[in-house]
Design a protein around this motif. Structure first.
Motif, PDB file in Angstrom:
ATOM      1  N   ARG A 245      23.102  28.410  31.123  1.00 22.57           N
ATOM      2  CA  ARG A 245      23.835  27.134  31.030  1.00 22.57           C
ATOM      3  C   ARG A 245      25.131  27.262  30.064  1.00 22.57           C
ATOM      4  O   ARG A 245      26.583  27.256  30.802  1.00 22.57           O
ATOM      5  N   SER A 246      25.053  27.854  29.093  1.00 26.29           N
ATOM      6  CA  SER A 246      26.175  28.213  28.135  1.00 26.29           C
ATOM      7  C   SER A 246      26.745  29.459  28.346  1.00 26.29           C
ATOM      8  O   SER A 246      27.908  29.830  28.316  1.00 26.29           O
ATOM      9  N   THR A 247      26.070  30.376  28.963  1.00 27.92           N
ATOM     10  CA  THR A 247      26.509  31.724  29.141  1.00 27.92           C
ATOM     11  C   THR A 247      27.588  31.387  30.395  1.00 27.92           C
ATOM     12  O   THR A 247      28.623  32.211  30.022  1.00 27.92           O
ATOM     13  N   VAL A 248      27.497  30.704  31.115  1.00 23.32           N
ATOM     14  CA  VAL A 248      28.691  30.524  32.248  1.00 23.32           C
ATOM     15  C   VAL A 248      29.923  30.099  31.498  1.00 23.32           C
ATOM     16  O   VAL A 248      31.056  30.725  32.069  1.00 23.32           O
ATOM     17  N   LEU A 249      29.858  29.401  30.548  1.00 22.21           N
ATOM     18  CA  LEU A 249      31.222  29.184  29.420  1.00 22.21           C
ATOM     19  C   LEU A 249      31.829  30.370  29.003  1.00 22.21           C
ATOM     20  O   LEU A 249      32.773  30.636  29.221  1.00 22.21           O
ATOM     21  N   LEU A 250      30.828  30.965  28.360  1.00 20.14           N
ATOM     22  CA  LEU A 250      31.208  32.158  27.628  1.00 20.14           C
ATOM     23  C   LEU A 250      31.751  33.268  28.506  1.00 20.14           C
ATOM     24  O   LEU A 250      32.693  33.943  28.232  1.00 20.14           O
ATOM     25  N   ALA A 251      31.294  33.539  29.857  1.00 22.12           N
ATOM     26  CA  ALA A 251      31.673  34.263  30.544  1.00 22.12           C
ATOM     27  C   ALA A 251      32.956  34.033  31.255  1.00 22.12           C
ATOM     28  O   ALA A 251      33.940  34.823  31.406  1.00 22.12           O
ATOM     29  N   GLU A 252      33.195  32.563  31.509  1.00 19.74           N
ATOM     30  CA  GLU A 252      34.473  32.321  31.996  1.00 19.74           C
ATOM     31  C   GLU A 252      35.497  32.623  30.893  1.00 19.74           C
ATOM     32  O   GLU A 252      36.571  32.916  31.293  1.00 19.74           O
ATOM     33  N   ALA A 253      35.326  32.161  29.632  1.00 21.46           N
ATOM     34  CA  ALA A 253      36.156  32.783  28.613  1.00 21.46           C
ATOM     35  C   ALA A 253      36.538  33.890  28.655  1.00 21.46           C
ATOM     36  O   ALA A 253      37.770  34.369  28.422  1.00 21.46           O
ATOM     37  N   ALA A 254      35.364  34.718  28.786  1.00 23.33           N
ATOM     38  CA  ALA A 254      35.687  36.382  28.670  1.00 23.33           C
ATOM     39  C   ALA A 254      36.461  36.654  29.853  1.00 23.33           C
ATOM     40  O   ALA A 254      37.440  37.591  29.805  1.00 23.33           O
ATOM     41  N   ARG A 255      36.159  36.285  31.065  1.00 22.67           N
ATOM     42  CA  ARG A 255      36.933  36.455  32.223  1.00 22.67           C
ATOM     43  C   ARG A 255      38.533  36.451  32.289  1.00 22.67           C
ATOM     44  O   ARG A 255      39.230  37.221  32.532  1.00 22.67           O
ATOM     45  N   ALA A 256      38.629  35.165  31.612  1.00 23.07           N
ATOM     46  CA  ALA A 256      40.139  34.868  31.535  1.00 23.07           C
ATOM     47  C   ALA A 256      40.901  35.783  30.624  1.00 23.07           C
ATOM     48  O   ALA A 256      42.055  35.862  30.808  1.00 23.07           O
ATOM     49  N   ALA A 257      40.250  36.236  29.514  1.00 25.25           N
ATOM     50  CA  ALA A 257      40.844  37.243  28.560  1.00 25.25           C
ATOM     51  C   ALA A 257      40.756  38.819  28.785  1.00 25.25           C
ATOM     52  O   ALA A 257      41.155  39.696  28.182  1.00 25.25           O
ATOM     53  N   GLY A 258      39.987  39.080  29.925  1.00 25.80           N
ATOM     54  CA  GLY A 258      39.964  40.334  30.492  1.00 25.80           C
ATOM     55  C   GLY A 258      38.933  41.017  29.554  1.00 25.80           C
ATOM     56  O   GLY A 258      38.881  42.317  29.428  1.00 25.80           O
TER      57      GLY A 258
END
Length: 230
Positions: A56-69
């Motif tokens: 559940r929270s992993t998707v938020l962290l992964a999206e933040a990471a994706r946006a920053a490369g």
């Protein structure tokens, strides 16, 4: 202090977060995402989560990471925490593997990441937090502690992972309750310990989520800051 400067959370990712099994309210999730996105953008380093559960929270962290490369790392033994075992309040029979009779949240985590479209932006480590921490060497933009809530597990998570937060990075702790009537006190105690160390300062929060920022100090530092290249 953390001043969130981040891309808006995509509706598809928010939907995946809200559809996933887990216990983080949406307002706390949005605060976590904002802090992670800001830290990733500023430091260009990965984020790491202790306590994957079903993602559940992993998707938020992964999206933040994706946006920053960069990437999100998530650590969990996937057998469920103490309060999720049979006979306890948060036990979910749907998470039991019929072959072993044990909790196994890995398949649910994988589905969450798949439907969020973020499988390529998250690295899952199946193992116990304390063991993985002894092997870890890289600095991190954020560490999010949301694992076992016993005194021993929470303390081990803090002491194992706080040293890897880069200077200027964020330590996030979930389920911090000042009143024992609201929840267990182990997360609150490690939150207090991190502040008392002198290496972290308050950087906001939402609900039971607390955000601390890593600072450089001149005195003895029980959690020596990590810098790029260490």
């Amino acid at each position: 202090m953390v001043t969130p400067i981040h891309p808006p959370l995509r509706e598809s990712v928010l939907a995946a977060f809200e559809a996933a099994k887990g216990f983080m309210p949406t307002d706390e999730g949005l605060a976590l995402y904002a802090a992670a996105a800001d830290a990733c953008q500023r430091l260009a380093l990965p984020v790491l989560e202790v306590g994957t559960y079903c993602g559940r929270s992993t998707v938020l962290l992964a999206e933040a990471a994706r946006a920053a490369g960069t990437v999100a790392v998530t650590v969990d033994h996937h057998r469920g925490s103490e309060e999720q075992q049979p006979g306890w309040a948060y036990h979910d029979p749907a998470l039991t593997d019929p072959q072993t009779g044990l909790t196994d949240t890995v398949p649910f985590f994988r589905r969450t990441m798949h439907f969020a479209g973020l499988e390529e932006h998250a690295v899952a480590i199946v193992g116990r937090s304390a063991q993985v921490a002894t092997l870890w060497r890289a600095p991190l933009a954020m560490v999010f502690i949301d694992g076992g809530h016993t005194e021993a597990h929470a303390a081990a998570d803090l002491r194992g992972w706080a040293p890897h937060v880069a200077a200027g990075g964020v330590l996030a702790i979930h389920d911090v309750f000042t009143d024992p009537a609201d929840g267990g006190q182990a997360p609150y105690r490690i939150y207090q310990e991190a502040l008392a160390s002198g290496t972290f300062i308050e950087a906001g929060g939402q609900g039971s989520l607390r955000l601390l920022q890593r600072v450089l100090v001149q005195t003895f530092d029980p959690y020596p800051p990590k810098t790029v290249g260490q």
